[in-house]
Each structure stands twice: as structure tokens, then as C-alpha cells.
Enzyme design. Sequence first.
Site, PDB file in Angstrom:
ATOM      1  N   ARG A 243       0.854  -1.190   0.000  1.00 56.81           N
ATOM      2  CA  ARG A 243       0.000   0.000   0.000  1.00 56.81           C
ATOM      3  C   ARG A 243       0.884   1.232   0.000  1.00 56.81           C
ATOM      4  NH1 ARG A 243      -3.747  -1.925  -1.853  1.00 56.81           N
ATOM      5  NH2 ARG A 243      -5.789  -2.363  -1.009  1.00 56.81           N
ATOM      6  N   GLU A 272      -2.226   7.892  -4.990  1.00 60.28           N
ATOM      7  CA  GLU A 272      -2.875   7.328  -6.180  1.00 60.28           C
ATOM      8  C   GLU A 272      -4.211   8.032  -6.385  1.00 60.28           C
ATOM      9  OE1 GLU A 272      -3.100   3.044  -6.197  1.00 60.28           O
ATOM     10  OE2 GLU A 272      -1.144   2.875  -5.254  1.00 60.28           O
ATOM     11  N   HIS A 290      -0.110  -0.003  -9.877  1.00 62.90           N
ATOM     12  CA  HIS A 290      -0.969  -0.805  -8.994  1.00 62.90           C
ATOM     13  C   HIS A 290      -1.641  -1.968  -9.750  1.00 62.90           C
ATOM     14  CE1 HIS A 290      -3.354  -0.529  -4.981  1.00 62.90           C
ATOM     15  NE2 HIS A 290      -3.171  -1.788  -5.356  1.00 62.90           N
TER      16      HIS A 290
HETATM   17  N1  LIG Z   1      -0.306  -4.446  -5.316  1.00 64.93           N
HETATM   18  C1  LIG Z   1      -1.516  -4.944  -5.363  1.00 64.93           C
HETATM   19  O1  LIG Z   1      -2.201  -4.882  -6.368  1.00 64.93           O
HETATM   20  C2  LIG Z   1      -2.070  -5.629  -4.144  1.00 64.93           C
HETATM   21  C3  LIG Z   1      -2.976  -6.696  -4.316  1.00 64.93           C
HETATM   22  C4  LIG Z   1      -3.453  -7.341  -3.182  1.00 64.93           C
HETATM   23  C5  LIG Z   1      -3.057  -6.913  -1.918  1.00 64.93           C
HETATM   24  N2  LIG Z   1      -2.204  -5.871  -1.782  1.00 64.93           N
HETATM   25  C6  LIG Z   1      -1.763  -5.407  -0.457  1.00 64.93           C
HETATM   26  O2  LIG Z   1      -0.750  -6.277   0.032  1.00 64.93           O
HETATM   27  C7  LIG Z   1      -0.701  -6.177   1.467  1.00 64.93           C
HETATM   28  C8  LIG Z   1      -0.585  -7.557   2.094  1.00 64.93           C
HETATM   29  O3  LIG Z   1      -1.743  -8.317   1.763  1.00 64.93           O
HETATM   30  P1  LIG Z   1      -1.950  -9.771   2.395  1.00 64.93           P
HETATM   31  O4  LIG Z   1      -3.140 -10.350   1.724  1.00 64.93           O
HETATM   32  O5  LIG Z   1      -0.676 -10.538   2.404  1.00 64.93           O
HETATM   33  O6  LIG Z   1      -2.309  -9.362   3.903  1.00 64.93           O
HETATM   34  P2  LIG Z   1      -2.367 -10.299   5.179  1.00 64.93           P
HETATM   35  O7  LIG Z   1      -3.352  -9.680   6.103  1.00 64.93           O
HETATM   36  O8  LIG Z   1      -2.549 -11.721   4.779  1.00 64.93           O
HETATM   37  O9  LIG Z   1      -0.889 -10.174   5.794  1.00 64.93           O
HETATM   38  C9  LIG Z   1      -0.398  -8.996   6.354  1.00 64.93           C
HETATM   39  C10 LIG Z   1       0.650  -9.391   7.400  1.00 64.93           C
HETATM   40  O10 LIG Z   1       1.330  -8.219   7.815  1.00 64.93           O
HETATM   41  C11 LIG Z   1       1.554  -8.308   9.220  1.00 64.93           C
HETATM   42  N3  LIG Z   1       1.783  -6.961   9.711  1.00 64.93           N
HETATM   43  C12 LIG Z   1       0.900  -5.950   9.892  1.00 64.93           C
HETATM   44  N4  LIG Z   1       1.535  -4.827  10.264  1.00 64.93           N
HETATM   45  C13 LIG Z   1       2.858  -5.142  10.346  1.00 64.93           C
HETATM   46  C14 LIG Z   1       4.025  -4.419  10.687  1.00 64.93           C
HETATM   47  N5  LIG Z   1       3.957  -3.116  11.027  1.00 64.93           N
HETATM   48  N6  LIG Z   1       5.205  -5.063  10.668  1.00 64.93           N
HETATM   49  C15 LIG Z   1       5.283  -6.358  10.322  1.00 64.93           C
HETATM   50  N7  LIG Z   1       4.206  -7.108   9.991  1.00 64.93           N
HETATM   51  C16 LIG Z   1       3.024  -6.492  10.000  1.00 64.93           C
HETATM   52  C17 LIG Z   1       0.313  -8.991   9.752  1.00 64.93           C
HETATM   53  O11 LIG Z   1       0.548  -9.577  11.024  1.00 64.93           O
HETATM   54  C18 LIG Z   1       0.071 -10.030   8.657  1.00 64.93           C
HETATM   55  O12 LIG Z   1       0.739 -11.254   8.919  1.00 64.93           O
HETATM   56  C19 LIG Z   1      -1.945  -5.383   1.865  1.00 64.93           C
HETATM   57  O13 LIG Z   1      -1.554  -4.037   2.089  1.00 64.93           O
HETATM   58  C20 LIG Z   1      -2.817  -5.441   0.632  1.00 64.93           C
HETATM   59  O14 LIG Z   1      -3.689  -4.338   0.555  1.00 64.93           O
HETATM   60  C21 LIG Z   1      -1.691  -5.230  -2.879  1.00 64.93           C
END
Ligand SMILES: NC(=O)c1ccc[n+]([C@@H]2O[C@H](COP(=O)([O-])OP(=O)(O)OC[C@H]3O[C@@H](n4cnc5c(N)ncnc54)[C@H](O)[C@@H]3O)[C@@H](O)[C@H]2O)c1
Length: 316
Positions: A243, A272, A290
Site C-alpha cells: 500500500r 494514487e 498498482h
Molecule cells: N499491489 C496490489 O495490487 C495488491 C494486491 C493485493 C493486496 N495488496 C496489499 O498487500 C498487502 C498484504 O496483503 P496480504 O493479503 O498478504 O495481507 P495479510 O493480512 O494476509 O498479511 C499482512 C501481514 O502483515 C503483518 N503486519 C501488519 N503490520 C505489520 C508491521 N507493522 N510489521 C510487520 N508485519 C506487519 C500482519 O501480522 C500479517 O501477517 C496489503 O496491504 C494489501 O492491501 C496489494
Amino acid sequence: MYKLLANDGIDPLGKRLLEEAGFTVDTAHIPQEELAEKLKGYDAITVRSATKVREALIDVCPNLKLIGRGGVGMDNIDVAYARSKGLAVINTPAASSLSVAELVFAHLFSGVRFLYDSQRKMPVEGATNFAGLKKDYAKGIELRGKTLGIVGFGRIGRETAKVALGLGMDVIVSDFIDVPKTLSLEFSGGIKANIPLRQVDLENLLAEADFISLHVPFTEKPILAKEQFEKVKSGVGIVNASRGGVIDEGDLLDALNSGKVAFAGLDVFENEPTPRQDLLSHPRISLTPHIGAATNEAQERIGEELAGLIIEFFNK
Ligand SMILES: NC(=O)c1ccc[n+]([C@@H]2O[C@H](COP(=O)([O-])OP(=O)(O)OC[C@H]3O[C@@H](n4cnc5c(N)ncnc54)[C@H](O)[C@@H]3O)[C@@H](O)[C@H]2O)c1
């Protein structure tokens, strides 16, 4: 028969599954300002990230029973409010993880072989300065044997680790929660392996990683800012496909300009859809708009999963 508006589109497979289950599915996009009037006749709406479903819209659509988000983040939906009004709010968090993970490696490979710069310069200088460009890009490195630090070890972090381990990289991870001690990999031909994982705190990850990839949810305070950039290995490569806001963009630019960070790969931006121009034109940033989840496979999985959840909800 239930009526569903897929306002930001839905994969044809999802549409077909819903129609076979008796739903009427409209995919013609209704502009945000007309939704208050036109959504009234629908039982459900699905959105991606474009359409916003806020309190005011929910209030004027008493027929609405379900809001579906194709993808992960639900920042564009007033989730708590919708649920307090008895609406179901669903999403498809796992369907795009592998696609995002693969994009991370597109950026990493781009970074270690200067593709981001070569793609910009070859059309302009390729015919007149071939040898010069060849020299500029001569000091590429391999990913194998290097250490990837993954911050946030959820769905996407895990998929990223699997690709890295498959490439022969060492992986260290940092997360609030305890992560599994091993990760199981499945190769083609049914070969399986359990690979040990090392969880470290952020400080150690910054100090040890040759590359850092961020996979945390949106955070109010950046995870990587000036203080953290001072602690990274000199020449580190950094990828953010999570993000915007998770990296302080001004501090990243400073770290790139000082040479502390060798390159960055960015799929997401603070501002964005109008990212700052000095990021977009920086010579050592690999850029995508993105598109982490934007693969045919991910969109098909999203459509299929969304359709299944919607059918299950209305059949209850
Ligand atoms: N680029 C894209 O198009 C795209 C697509 C899908 C998801 N995403 C983004 O990717 C990110 C991850 O998605 P996900 O499905 O793996 O999420 P998820 O919830 O499965 O995993 C997130 C992990 O981050 C950990 N976490 C939270 N804050 C933290 C911190 N400060 N330090 C260390 N660990 C921390 C949580 O404990 C969790 O294990 C999200 O921000 C999501 O919006 C981006």
C-alpha cells in the site's frame, strides 16, 4: 430472482456461475454520482477499488443485502457501518496473492539487471550508444544466494517467500505475529520440500537483507522512513507492492539519491492515482500502476470465489 450490479466488472467465469445460479448480473458501470438513484433496484453490488460504497449510499438503498469486493483492501467500503445495518460484506483476500508475489520478482529482476532504465534508454540511445549502454548495465547481479527480507508474512508475504526460496534465495521475515518455522514448497512433478524460515525483528531484517519486500496492510506511520533507511545495507533493493504510505516516498528518494538504496520497485503510491512526478521520473525506480492483482488468473479466481460466496449467502 436476485439482481446484482458488478459495478467495476467481474470475470466472465464469475458472471457465468452467478447467472447459472439464477442471478441477474449487470456489468454496465454506473458512475459514482448516479449510484444513489440507480443502485436502489439491486440486491447486491460488487466492486473492485474504484466504486465507493459509503454510509450515505447504503442509507438510500434499503434493498441492498450484500457488498462484495473483488480483491483484498476494503478501504472504499464503509464496512463497519454496512454490517451494523445488517448487510453482508465479503471479499476475496487469497485469490491474488501469487500474482502480487510474481510482480515483486518482476521488479526485483528489473532492479538487478537495470531493465527499468534500459527500457527507457534503448529506444532513444540503443542505435547510437549500444556499447555505452552495455557498459552502463554491465554490473548486474543474480538473485540466487542473496537474502530477501519480507516485512509482513501474511498471504502475499508467504507466496513471495516461496518464489524466493524456489530461486535459491535466503529468506528472513519480520511480522508482529509468530510465523511458522518452516514453509512447504511444491515443485512441478509433485516434489515437495519443507524449508526452514528465520523470523527476525525489523532492525535485524534491515541490517541483513540484500532486498526488502513489504507486505503489510496500510499503516498510518511508514514502516520504512529516514530512520530505517539509515539502517539498511548499502546497495539494498526495495519493493513495495502493498500500500502507498508504507514507505515514506520523500525519504526513499533521498536514500536512492545518496546511493544507500540501489533501486526501488513500486506498484503502489501514497497519492494514487496521481503519484508524485519526481518518483515517476526517477532513473532508479521500476514502476507499475498498482497492477499486483491484475492477471487473468487472479481475476478469474477472484470472480469464481466472489460468485461462490454470493451464491452461498443468498441460498442460506
Ligand atoms: N499491489 C496490489 O495490487 C495488491 C494486491 C493485493 C493486496 N495488496 C496489499 O498487500 C498487502 C498484504 O496483503 P496480504 O493479503 O498478504 O495481507 P495479510 O493480512 O494476509 O498479511 C499482512 C501481514 O502483515 C503483518 N503486519 C501488519 N503490520 C505489520 C508491521 N507493522 N510489521 C510487520 N508485519 C506487519 C500482519 O501480522 C500479517 O501477517 C496489503 O496491504 C494489501 O492491501 C496489494
